[in-house]
Motif scaffolding. Structure first.
Motif, PDB file in Angstrom:
ATOM      1  N   ALA A   1       0.835  -1.208   0.000  1.00 38.82           N
ATOM      2  CA  ALA A   1       0.000   0.000   0.000  1.00 38.82           C
ATOM      3  C   ALA A   1       0.867   1.254   0.000  1.00 38.82           C
ATOM      4  O   ALA A   1       0.579   2.226  -0.712  1.00 38.82           O
ATOM      5  CB  ALA A   1      -0.929   0.019   1.211  1.00 38.82           C
ATOM      6  N   ARG A   2       1.979   1.215   0.796  1.00 34.22           N
ATOM      7  CA  ARG A   2       2.876   2.378   0.836  1.00 34.22           C
ATOM      8  C   ARG A   2       3.582   2.578  -0.503  1.00 34.22           C
ATOM      9  O   ARG A   2       3.799   3.709  -0.953  1.00 34.22           O
ATOM     10  CB  ARG A   2       3.900   2.205   1.964  1.00 34.22           C
ATOM     11  N   GLU A   3       3.989   1.466  -1.145  1.00 32.60           N
ATOM     12  CA  GLU A   3       4.652   1.584  -2.445  1.00 32.60           C
ATOM     13  C   GLU A   3       3.711   2.205  -3.483  1.00 32.60           C
ATOM     14  O   GLU A   3       4.105   3.069  -4.249  1.00 32.60           O
ATOM     15  CB  GLU A   3       5.131   0.210  -2.928  1.00 32.60           C
ATOM     16  N   ILE A   4       2.462   1.760  -3.471  1.00 33.68           N
ATOM     17  CA  ILE A   4       1.486   2.324  -4.414  1.00 33.68           C
ATOM     18  C   ILE A   4       1.258   3.796  -4.102  1.00 33.68           C
ATOM     19  O   ILE A   4       1.183   4.632  -5.005  1.00 33.68           O
ATOM     20  CB  ILE A   4       0.169   1.526  -4.349  1.00 33.68           C
ATOM     21  N   ARG A   5       1.178   4.118  -2.812  1.00 36.94           N
ATOM     22  CA  ARG A   5       1.014   5.519  -2.404  1.00 36.94           C
ATOM     23  C   ARG A   5       2.158   6.382  -2.915  1.00 36.94           C
ATOM     24  O   ARG A   5       1.965   7.524  -3.352  1.00 36.94           O
ATOM     25  CB  ARG A   5       0.948   5.592  -0.873  1.00 36.94           C
ATOM     26  N   ASP A   6       3.386   5.825  -2.899  1.00 35.34           N
ATOM     27  CA  ASP A   6       4.566   6.575  -3.308  1.00 35.34           C
ATOM     28  C   ASP A   6       4.831   6.510  -4.816  1.00 35.34           C
ATOM     29  O   ASP A   6       5.848   7.006  -5.299  1.00 35.34           O
ATOM     30  CB  ASP A   6       5.804   6.048  -2.559  1.00 35.34           C
ATOM     31  N   GLY A   7       3.920   5.865  -5.543  1.00 36.74           N
ATOM     32  CA  GLY A   7       4.061   5.833  -6.997  1.00 36.74           C
ATOM     33  C   GLY A   7       4.931   4.719  -7.522  1.00 36.74           C
ATOM     34  O   GLY A   7       5.304   4.724  -8.704  1.00 36.74           O
ATOM     35  N   VAL A  13       1.529  -7.210  -6.592  1.00 34.10           N
ATOM     36  CA  VAL A  13       1.111  -7.673  -5.267  1.00 34.10           C
ATOM     37  C   VAL A  13       0.723  -9.139  -5.406  1.00 34.10           C
ATOM     38  O   VAL A  13      -0.268  -9.469  -6.050  1.00 34.10           O
ATOM     39  CB  VAL A  13      -0.091  -6.852  -4.753  1.00 34.10           C
ATOM     40  N   GLU A  14       1.511 -10.009  -4.808  1.00 36.20           N
ATOM     41  CA  GLU A  14       1.250 -11.445  -4.941  1.00 36.20           C
ATOM     42  C   GLU A  14       0.217 -11.895  -3.909  1.00 36.20           C
ATOM     43  O   GLU A  14       0.279 -11.511  -2.742  1.00 36.20           O
ATOM     44  CB  GLU A  14       2.551 -12.222  -4.778  1.00 36.20           C
ATOM     45  N   VAL A  15      -0.724 -12.696  -4.346  1.00 35.83           N
ATOM     46  CA  VAL A  15      -1.808 -13.169  -3.486  1.00 35.83           C
ATOM     47  C   VAL A  15      -1.638 -14.672  -3.242  1.00 35.83           C
ATOM     48  O   VAL A  15      -1.559 -15.454  -4.187  1.00 35.83           O
ATOM     49  CB  VAL A  15      -3.179 -12.889  -4.143  1.00 35.83           C
ATOM     50  N   TYR A  16      -1.556 -15.039  -1.970  1.00 42.18           N
ATOM     51  CA  TYR A  16      -1.346 -16.454  -1.629  1.00 42.18           C
ATOM     52  C   TYR A  16      -2.569 -17.093  -0.968  1.00 42.18           C
ATOM     53  O   TYR A  16      -2.710 -18.306  -0.941  1.00 42.18           O
ATOM     54  CB  TYR A  16      -0.151 -16.594  -0.680  1.00 42.18           C
ATOM     55  N   SER A  17      -3.473 -16.279  -0.430  1.00 36.35           N
ATOM     56  CA  SER A  17      -4.616 -16.833   0.311  1.00 36.35           C
ATOM     57  C   SER A  17      -5.925 -16.468  -0.375  1.00 36.35           C
ATOM     58  O   SER A  17      -5.974 -15.553  -1.199  1.00 36.35           O
ATOM     59  CB  SER A  17      -4.625 -16.291   1.739  1.00 36.35           C
ATOM     60  N   LYS A  18      -6.980 -17.194  -0.021  1.00 35.92           N
ATOM     61  CA  LYS A  18      -8.283 -16.957  -0.609  1.00 35.92           C
ATOM     62  C   LYS A  18      -9.269 -16.392   0.416  1.00 35.92           C
ATOM     63  O   LYS A  18     -10.472 -16.408   0.197  1.00 35.92           O
ATOM     64  CB  LYS A  18      -8.835 -18.253  -1.192  1.00 35.92           C
ATOM     65  N   ASP A  19      -8.734 -15.900   1.537  1.00 36.54           N
ATOM     66  CA  ASP A  19      -9.613 -15.322   2.556  1.00 36.54           C
ATOM     67  C   ASP A  19      -9.792 -13.817   2.308  1.00 36.54           C
ATOM     68  O   ASP A  19      -9.462 -13.310   1.239  1.00 36.54           O
ATOM     69  CB  ASP A  19      -9.035 -15.592   3.947  1.00 36.54           C
ATOM     70  N   GLU A  20     -10.293 -13.117   3.342  1.00 37.68           N
ATOM     71  CA  GLU A  20     -10.543 -11.683   3.194  1.00 37.68           C
ATOM     72  C   GLU A  20      -9.281 -10.901   2.865  1.00 37.68           C
ATOM     73  O   GLU A  20      -9.293  -9.976   2.053  1.00 37.68           O
ATOM     74  CB  GLU A  20     -11.185 -11.116   4.486  1.00 37.68           C
ATOM     75  N   GLU A  30      -5.182  -5.101  -8.573  1.00 37.74           N
ATOM     76  CA  GLU A  30      -5.967  -4.540  -9.671  1.00 37.74           C
ATOM     77  C   GLU A  30      -5.818  -3.016  -9.710  1.00 37.74           C
ATOM     78  O   GLU A  30      -5.699  -2.419 -10.789  1.00 37.74           O
ATOM     79  CB  GLU A  30      -7.437  -4.918  -9.499  1.00 37.74           C
ATOM     80  N   MET A  31      -5.795  -2.390  -8.541  1.00 37.55           N
ATOM     81  CA  MET A  31      -5.608  -0.950  -8.472  1.00 37.55           C
ATOM     82  C   MET A  31      -4.231  -0.554  -9.014  1.00 37.55           C
ATOM     83  O   MET A  31      -4.083   0.425  -9.746  1.00 37.55           O
ATOM     84  CB  MET A  31      -5.763  -0.472  -7.021  1.00 37.55           C
ATOM     85  N   ARG A  32      -3.200  -1.344  -8.643  1.00 39.88           N
ATOM     86  CA  ARG A  32      -1.835  -1.062  -9.118  1.00 39.88           C
ATOM     87  C   ARG A  32      -1.779  -1.111 -10.648  1.00 39.88           C
ATOM     88  O   ARG A  32      -1.195  -0.228 -11.299  1.00 39.88           O
ATOM     89  CB  ARG A  32      -0.857  -2.079  -8.532  1.00 39.88           C
ATOM     90  N   VAL A  33      -2.390  -2.158 -11.224  1.00 40.83           N
ATOM     91  CA  VAL A  33      -2.365  -2.326 -12.680  1.00 40.83           C
ATOM     92  C   VAL A  33      -3.068  -1.157 -13.367  1.00 40.83           C
ATOM     93  O   VAL A  33      -2.552  -0.596 -14.347  1.00 40.83           O
ATOM     94  CB  VAL A  33      -3.026  -3.666 -13.065  1.00 40.83           C
ATOM     95  N   ARG A  34      -4.229  -0.774 -12.827  1.00 39.12           N
ATOM     96  CA  ARG A  34      -4.976   0.320 -13.445  1.00 39.12           C
ATOM     97  C   ARG A  34      -4.240   1.649 -13.321  1.00 39.12           C
ATOM     98  O   ARG A  34      -4.230   2.467 -14.253  1.00 39.12           O
ATOM     99  CB  ARG A  34      -6.367   0.423 -12.811  1.00 39.12           C
ATOM    100  N   LEU A  35      -3.644   1.873 -12.146  1.00 41.80           N
ATOM    101  CA  LEU A  35      -2.864   3.099 -11.957  1.00 41.80           C
ATOM    102  C   LEU A  35      -1.675   3.154 -12.906  1.00 41.80           C
ATOM    103  O   LEU A  35      -1.374   4.190 -13.494  1.00 41.80           O
ATOM    104  CB  LEU A  35      -2.379   3.196 -10.507  1.00 41.80           C
ATOM    105  N   LYS A  36      -1.000   2.021 -13.062  1.00 46.21           N
ATOM    106  CA  LYS A  36       0.155   1.974 -13.963  1.00 46.21           C
ATOM    107  C   LYS A  36      -0.267   2.261 -15.401  1.00 46.21           C
ATOM    108  O   LYS A  36       0.398   3.013 -16.121  1.00 46.21           O
ATOM    109  CB  LYS A  36       0.835   0.609 -13.872  1.00 46.21           C
ATOM    110  N   GLU A  37      -1.380   1.658 -15.828  1.00 44.19           N
ATOM    111  CA  GLU A  37      -1.887   1.911 -17.172  1.00 44.19           C
ATOM    112  C   GLU A  37      -2.243   3.382 -17.351  1.00 44.19           C
ATOM    113  O   GLU A  37      -1.978   3.974 -18.403  1.00 44.19           O
ATOM    114  CB  GLU A  37      -3.122   1.039 -17.437  1.00 44.19           C
TER     115      GLU A  37
END
Length: 241
Positions: A1-7, A13-20, A30-37
């Motif tokens: 979250a901090r990296e995305i905040r700092d640009g 962001v790797e996802v390993y779990s299927k919980d919340e 998904e937010m990172r990808v859209r921001l990068k685009e």
């Protein structure tokens, strides 16, 4: 979250779990990808704007220099015969008309870019429309070595919803490009009208030199021209496509 905040948008962001928590991480990715685009699109847009300004500067300065030179010749008395004066005035007039065409294209381009273009859409017979266009185009290019052929492969009548005037710009631009780059050879333009998977398809074929493979992906960039020197205003301004 901090990296995305700092640009910093290059690290997934790797996802390993299927919980919340996994769902939250997935949303961050998904937010990172859209921001990068979005950032990349903005950078391309800024680059295009810089090229656009450079293109305008060049394409206006060349004819202005010509007009200034011929007007100076008239003022200095270099054109000392009626024939020379007429030639100088004709050149000034033709160059001013070229500049007017460039300004009109820029105005159209600006309206399209800002989404302020008003389209008058209507349902028309595509076959009848193209037939009329070909007849009108043949009249326009009278005196030139041009052959325009309509190859209609539609089995039934088909109607399309278009703006007659603006779609005519598209068709005429393609034909005009063939004429500009044909060189000394006779131009043979074929317009093929067909239907594929319930869609009306238009193909344009000519016997011109074509576009180099490396330049194809740039063909629809504003102000792009295959001639890097932009040596001829007559050969277009890179706004048509």
């Amino acid at each position: 979250a901090r990296e995305i905040r700092d640009g910093v948008l290059d690290h997934p962001v790797e996802v390993y779990s299927k919980d919340e928590l996994g769902e939250v991480c997935g949303d961050f990715e998904e937010m990172r990808v859209r921001l990068k685009e979005s950032v990349e699109m903005q950078q391309r847009y800024e680059s295009s704007r810089k090229e656009l300004i450079a293109g305008i500067s060049h394409d206006l300065s060349t004819p202005l220099t010509s007009i200034k030179g011929y007007a100076g010749g008239l003022l200095d008395g270099v054109a000392n015969t009626p024939e020379k004066q007429k030639h100088y005035l004709r050149t000034i007039y033709d160059t001013a008309c070229d500049m007017e065409g460039l300004v009109d294209n820029l105005f159209l381009f600006s309206k399209l870019d800002m989404g302020k273009m008003d389209f008058q859409m209507e349902s028309i017979s595509v076959k009848a429309y193209l037939k009329d266009f070909c007849e009108e185009a043949r009249l326009k290019v009278q005196g030139c070595a041009v052959e325009i052929q309509l190859d209609n492969r539609l089995k039934d009548e088909r109607f399309v919803i278009i703006d007659r005037t603006q779609f005519g710009r598209v068709l005429w631009n393609l034909l005009e490009n063939s004429l500009k780059y044909a060189g000394e050879q006779n131009v043979q333009m074929k317009i093929i009208l067909s239907e594929e998977e319930q869609k009306v398809v238009l193909r344009f074929e000519d016997n011109g030199p074509g576009v180099e493979q490396g330049a194809l992906e740039k063909s629809f960039d504003s102000f792009y021209r295959t001639d890097p020197a932009r040596s001829s205003l007559k050969k277009g301004r890179g706004l048509g496509l």
